[in-house]
Design a protein around this motif. Structure first.
Motif, PDB file in Angstrom:
ATOM      1  N   SER A   1       0.880  -1.172   0.000  1.00 28.21           N
ATOM      2  CA  SER A   1       0.000   0.000   0.000  1.00 28.21           C
ATOM      3  C   SER A   1       0.914   1.217   0.000  1.00 28.21           C
ATOM      4  O   SER A   1       2.077   1.125   0.416  1.00 28.21           O
ATOM      5  CB  SER A   1      -0.888   0.006   1.248  1.00 28.21           C
ATOM      6  N   PRO A   2       0.441   2.377  -0.443  1.00 30.07           N
ATOM      7  CA  PRO A   2       1.291   3.568  -0.412  1.00 30.07           C
ATOM      8  C   PRO A   2       1.832   3.872   0.992  1.00 30.07           C
ATOM      9  O   PRO A   2       2.991   4.243   1.144  1.00 30.07           O
ATOM     10  CB  PRO A   2       0.364   4.685  -0.909  1.00 30.07           C
ATOM     11  N   GLU A   3       1.009   3.681   1.994  1.00 29.19           N
ATOM     12  CA  GLU A   3       1.435   3.950   3.368  1.00 29.19           C
ATOM     13  C   GLU A   3       2.527   2.981   3.812  1.00 29.19           C
ATOM     14  O   GLU A   3       3.503   3.375   4.460  1.00 29.19           O
ATOM     15  CB  GLU A   3       0.243   3.858   4.334  1.00 29.19           C
ATOM     16  N   SER A   4       2.366   1.708   3.472  1.00 30.15           N
ATOM     17  CA  SER A   4       3.359   0.706   3.852  1.00 30.15           C
ATOM     18  C   SER A   4       4.686   0.959   3.159  1.00 30.15           C
ATOM     19  O   SER A   4       5.750   0.794   3.754  1.00 30.15           O
ATOM     20  CB  SER A   4       2.866  -0.704   3.514  1.00 30.15           C
ATOM     21  N   TRP A   5       4.655   1.358   1.883  1.00 30.70           N
ATOM     22  CA  TRP A   5       5.892   1.644   1.155  1.00 30.70           C
ATOM     23  C   TRP A   5       6.608   2.849   1.777  1.00 30.70           C
ATOM     24  O   TRP A   5       7.818   2.830   1.943  1.00 30.70           O
ATOM     25  CB  TRP A   5       5.604   1.889  -0.315  1.00 30.70           C
ATOM     26  N   THR A   6       5.839   3.874   2.150  1.00 29.53           N
ATOM     27  CA  THR A   6       6.439   5.036   2.803  1.00 29.53           C
ATOM     28  C   THR A   6       7.105   4.633   4.105  1.00 29.53           C
ATOM     29  O   THR A   6       8.235   5.040   4.383  1.00 29.53           O
ATOM     30  CB  THR A   6       5.364   6.124   3.049  1.00 29.53           C
ATOM     31  N   ASP A   7       6.432   3.818   4.904  1.00 32.54           N
ATOM     32  CA  ASP A   7       7.008   3.342   6.162  1.00 32.54           C
ATOM     33  C   ASP A   7       8.262   2.523   5.910  1.00 32.54           C
ATOM     34  O   ASP A   7       9.260   2.656   6.613  1.00 32.54           O
ATOM     35  CB  ASP A   7       5.998   2.496   6.939  1.00 32.54           C
ATOM     36  N   PHE A   8       8.223   1.638   4.913  1.00 35.43           N
ATOM     37  CA  PHE A   8       9.351   0.770   4.580  1.00 35.43           C
ATOM     38  C   PHE A   8      10.573   1.597   4.177  1.00 35.43           C
ATOM     39  O   PHE A   8      11.672   1.393   4.662  1.00 35.43           O
ATOM     40  CB  PHE A   8       8.953  -0.195   3.462  1.00 35.43           C
ATOM     41  N   THR A   9      10.379   2.548   3.257  1.00 35.61           N
ATOM     42  CA  THR A   9      11.520   3.338   2.775  1.00 35.61           C
ATOM     43  C   THR A   9      12.027   4.315   3.817  1.00 35.61           C
ATOM     44  O   THR A   9      13.197   4.701   3.781  1.00 35.61           O
ATOM     45  CB  THR A   9      11.164   4.086   1.468  1.00 35.61           C
TER      46      THR A   9
END
Length: 77
Positions: free
Chosen positions: A65-73
């Protein structure tokens, strides 16, 4: 992360990620050793971010999800 990423075939099953345009990371050195991303525009995967290994374009892709990718990066900044 808000949701676990899902793993789907990237180019081995065109029905899973149809008509996506894969983009190589700007950090890639040209040695084909980076990641590629795509955003499915339609269907049940629309709105997610697909990520795959540029060394293995026929291999699987992870969906975030966009939120998960932001958290990951954010972990690597």
């Amino acid at each position: 992360m808000s949701a676990l990423p899902r793993n789907v075939p990237s180019s081995t099953d065109p029905h899973r990620l149809p008509d996506v345009r894969w983009l190589r990371s700007s950090y890639s050195t040209g040695a084909n050793n980076c990641v590629e991303t795509a955003r499915p525009a339609a269907g049940p995967l629309a709105g997610l971010l697909a990520v795959r290994d540029s060394k293995n374009p026929a291999g699987p892709a992870l969906l975030f999800s966009p939120e998960s990718w932001t958290d990951f990066t954010a972990v690597f900044r």
